[in-house]
Design an enzyme around this catalytic site. Structure first.
Site, PDB file in Angstrom:
ATOM      1  N   ARG A 194       0.840  -1.210   0.000  1.00 47.11           N
ATOM      2  CA  ARG A 194       0.000   0.000   0.000  1.00 47.11           C
ATOM      3  C   ARG A 194       0.869   1.253   0.000  1.00 47.11           C
ATOM      4  O   ARG A 194       0.447   2.305   0.451  1.00 47.11           O
ATOM      5  CB  ARG A 194      -0.954   0.008   1.179  1.00 47.11           C
ATOM      6  CG  ARG A 194      -0.299  -0.126   2.531  1.00 47.11           C
ATOM      7  CD  ARG A 194      -1.305   0.176   3.619  1.00 47.11           C
ATOM      8  NE  ARG A 194      -0.746  -0.077   4.931  1.00 47.11           N
ATOM      9  CZ  ARG A 194      -1.374   0.214   6.058  1.00 47.11           C
ATOM     10  NH1 ARG A 194      -2.570   0.768   6.012  1.00 47.11           N
ATOM     11  NH2 ARG A 194      -0.823  -0.036   7.206  1.00 47.11           N
ATOM     12  N   LYS A 222       1.884   6.435   1.459  1.00 46.14           N
ATOM     13  CA  LYS A 222       1.381   5.228   2.122  1.00 46.14           C
ATOM     14  C   LYS A 222      -0.139   5.323   2.132  1.00 46.14           C
ATOM     15  O   LYS A 222      -0.686   6.344   2.562  1.00 46.14           O
ATOM     16  CB  LYS A 222       1.945   5.190   3.555  1.00 46.14           C
ATOM     17  CG  LYS A 222       1.629   3.932   4.332  1.00 46.14           C
ATOM     18  CD  LYS A 222       2.474   3.867   5.597  1.00 46.14           C
ATOM     19  CE  LYS A 222       2.072   2.719   6.497  1.00 46.14           C
ATOM     20  NZ  LYS A 222       2.892   2.687   7.710  1.00 46.14           N
ATOM     21  N   ARG A 253      15.580  -2.150   3.420  1.00 46.89           N
ATOM     22  CA  ARG A 253      15.470  -2.844   4.712  1.00 46.89           C
ATOM     23  C   ARG A 253      16.273  -4.139   4.704  1.00 46.89           C
ATOM     24  O   ARG A 253      16.692  -4.589   3.640  1.00 46.89           O
ATOM     25  CB  ARG A 253      14.006  -3.187   5.012  1.00 46.89           C
ATOM     26  CG  ARG A 253      13.185  -2.865   3.884  1.00 46.89           C
ATOM     27  CD  ARG A 253      11.775  -3.197   3.704  1.00 46.89           C
ATOM     28  NE  ARG A 253      11.128  -2.097   2.989  1.00 46.89           N
ATOM     29  CZ  ARG A 253      10.013  -1.526   3.359  1.00 46.89           C
ATOM     30  NH1 ARG A 253       9.344  -1.978   4.371  1.00 46.89           N
ATOM     31  NH2 ARG A 253       9.534  -0.499   2.688  1.00 46.89           N
ATOM     32  N   ASP A 312      11.394  -6.972   7.627  1.00 50.92           N
ATOM     33  CA  ASP A 312      11.007  -6.027   6.565  1.00 50.92           C
ATOM     34  C   ASP A 312      10.751  -4.634   7.124  1.00 50.92           C
ATOM     35  O   ASP A 312      10.522  -3.695   6.355  1.00 50.92           O
ATOM     36  CB  ASP A 312       9.771  -6.530   5.806  1.00 50.92           C
ATOM     37  CG  ASP A 312       8.647  -6.955   6.732  1.00 50.92           C
ATOM     38  OD1 ASP A 312       8.840  -7.920   7.488  1.00 50.92           O
ATOM     39  OD2 ASP A 312       7.588  -6.308   6.727  1.00 50.92           O
ATOM     40  N   ASN A 313      10.777  -4.493   8.430  1.00 50.08           N
ATOM     41  CA  ASN A 313      10.590  -3.156   9.021  1.00 50.08           C
ATOM     42  C   ASN A 313      11.876  -2.626   9.655  1.00 50.08           C
ATOM     43  O   ASN A 313      11.835  -1.699  10.453  1.00 50.08           O
ATOM     44  CB  ASN A 313       9.463  -3.201  10.063  1.00 50.08           C
ATOM     45  CG  ASN A 313       8.097  -3.402   9.425  1.00 50.08           C
ATOM     46  OD1 ASN A 313       7.907  -3.058   8.261  1.00 50.08           O
ATOM     47  ND2 ASN A 313       7.163  -3.967  10.162  1.00 50.08           N
ATOM     48  N   ASP A 315       7.840   2.605  10.006  1.00 49.18           N
ATOM     49  CA  ASP A 315       6.641   1.781  10.067  1.00 49.18           C
ATOM     50  C   ASP A 315       6.019   1.841  11.456  1.00 49.18           C
ATOM     51  O   ASP A 315       6.089   0.903  12.249  1.00 49.18           O
ATOM     52  CB  ASP A 315       6.925   0.340   9.634  1.00 49.18           C
ATOM     53  CG  ASP A 315       6.193   0.053   8.332  1.00 49.18           C
ATOM     54  OD1 ASP A 315       5.642   1.012   7.774  1.00 49.18           O
ATOM     55  OD2 ASP A 315       6.144  -1.094   7.889  1.00 49.18           O
TER      56      ASP A 315
END
Ligand code: AMP
Ligand code: MG
Length: 464
Positions: A82, A101, A171, A239-240, A249
């Site tokens: 997104r 986002k 990341r 992934d964050n 995030d």
């Protein structure tokens, strides 16, 4: 031209991103625009109208990034489901991803709708603002734009787009994804990331090893900063985790009030994987996954498995050094001794369950807070011991915020917007958090911890 784009990510392997188009929005409405960030980026606010900020007037084709990640311990292939990068804005020699986002579906959306709710984007705006002003490396929020759709989550709310700014969105999980594309792709991508974030390492003769070291160091500094202010990220999936040490995030994140290392607010973190006091261990685990992703470089270069393992073996020691240096500052101790006293203090915090933020303010100037926990003989004794070797005001002031985003105040501010369209409480909170280290006349209500029952029941959510 609102932005000066030069999007180098379009030069990396084409499997690492997709070209995308933001969804159409009939009536975008700017709720918040971050003037200070506009100035830092050399942007003219007059040019940043709602259509530009919502990706309706494009300067070039946006991209969504592919990545993978360990989510709660399980490996998954992911990507921006997104989010879309409008471009890389260059100002004063610095490069910034300008990302939307909540701008609609992408090839990586899986079953998601590509949308975000207005309350969650306001929330991210506020937390990134607080972290920036707490002097913690973080993504920043340029704007929140409300859309004309209804987004269904726990409750149905207006949709929104957050314009997010980072040095990059690369990341640990991007490396995990690239490692699956083959060693040549991995090497090319690693060279790209080194050029972008750590160009000075090209001068060393162990560039890849030093790169791992630099990522580890920036991540350690980031997590120790979280522990300094009581921040719980809430979803430390690989992934964050930024390779540049930028906190990002802001999903189910929250600040701890009453000191308890097991504090968890996220609704889905039932086992406390991402609890306040587990963040060090999870960082270590994540770095192990990051090192695994770099392993194929051992075939391509002088890097060896043993060297990577050697760096990982340094983790605990390096984290401890960083952590105790930070804790000494919070206690105003101007030397690198007194570890036992710091431990004694931490033991008191665990036992007393005192409000973390206010404890340091009370140590600095007793009598500030009318809280029985600070009236005990034990606290007084500890304060006397600390005063003998530390409690130096100047050292303490930059380490100990007076104001953090108190969870119950954040929720109240968001509810007032959702229920009455009133942003005034939210804006007041932004103002207090503009200078979180500075006392304010209107400040005392913002220093109040919540009722313990509120804190115990407080829950935060992912993907809202
Ligand atoms: P997060 O845990 O927030 O980092 O999200 C994990 C993954 O889910 C990311 O790849 C997101 O892009 C994706 N995601 C989260 N919410 C949505 C949504 N509403 N629609 C599509 N993808 C989403
Ligand atoms: Mg994410």
């Amino acid at each position: 031209m609102p932005f000066s784009f030069d999007t180098t990510y379009k030069s990396v392997d084409s499997s690492l991103y997709s070209r995308v188009t933001p969804k159409r929005i009939a009536n975008p409405k700017v709720l918040l625009l971050n003037d200070r960030l506009c100035a830092d980026l050399g942007l003219d606010t007059a040019e940043l109208n709602a259509n530009v900020l919502a990706g309706q007037n494009l300067l070039e084709e946006p991209i969504a990034q592919a990545y993978a990640g360990h989510q709660y311990g399980s490996f998954t292939v992911l990507g921006d489901g997104r989010a879309m990068i409008l471009g890389e804005h260059v100002h004063d020699g610095n490069r910034y991803d300008i990302q939307l986002k909540g701008s609609g579906r992408t090839p990586y959306s899986r079953r998601g709708d590509g949308n975000a709710t207005v309350s969650s984007m306001l929330r991210e705006f506020l937390y990134s603002h607080a972290m920036q002003n707490l002097n913690i490396k973080t993504s920043r929020s340029l704007a929140v734009v409300e859309t004309d759709e209804a987004v269904r989550r726990r409750r149905t709310e207006p949709g929104a787009i957050l314009v997010r700014v980072m040095n990059s969105h690369i990341r640990y999980g991007t490396f995990q994804y690239v490692a699956g594309q083959g060693p040549d792709e991995l090497q090319r991508f690693t060279d790209y990331v080194i050029d972008r974030h750590y160009p000075q390492l090209n001068e060393t003769d162990r560039t890849y090893l030093e790169f791992f070291d630099a990522v580890m160091q920036s991540s350690i500094e980031m997590v120790v900063d979280w522990l300094r202010v009581g921040f719980i990220h809430g979803v430390m999936n690989t992934d964050n985790m930024s390779v540049n040490g930028e906190t990002f995030d802001y999903g189910p994140c929250a600040f701890m009030n009453y000191y308890d290392e097991e504090t968890v607010f996220s609704s889905i973190d039932t086992h406390g994987r991402y609890a306040f006091g587990n963040q060090q261990r999870i960082l270590q685990w994540n770095l192990e996954r990051f090192a695994e992703a770099l392993q194929p470089l051992c075939k391509q270069s002088a890097l060896t498995h043993d060297e990577l393992k050697g760096k990982l073996d340094e983790f605990e020691n390096r984290f401890a050094v960083q952590y105790y240096t930070m804790m000494r500052k919070k206690l105003g101790i101007n030397s690198d001794a007194e570890k036992e006293l710091v431990d004694e203090f931490l033991e008191w915090l665990r036992k007393s369950n005192a409000d973390y933020t206010n404890t340091f303010l009370e140590l600095e100037a007793p009598g500030r807070f009318d809280d029985p926990v600070f009236a005990t003989a034990e606290f007084e004794r500890l304060r006397e011991k600390l005063a003998a070797v530390g409690l130096e005001e100047e050292v303490m002031q930059d380490a100990n915020p007076r104001y953090i985003p108190r969870n119950y105040l954040v929720e109240k501010a968001l509810d007032e917007y959702l229920e009455a369209g009133d942003l005034s409480t939210f804006e007041e909170l932004l103002t207090v958090l503009e200078n979180p280290y500075t006392a304010r006349d209107m400040g005392s209500q913002f220093q109040q911890p919540p009722r313990r029952e509120f804190d115990a029941a407080y829950t935060t959510y992912c993907n809202t």
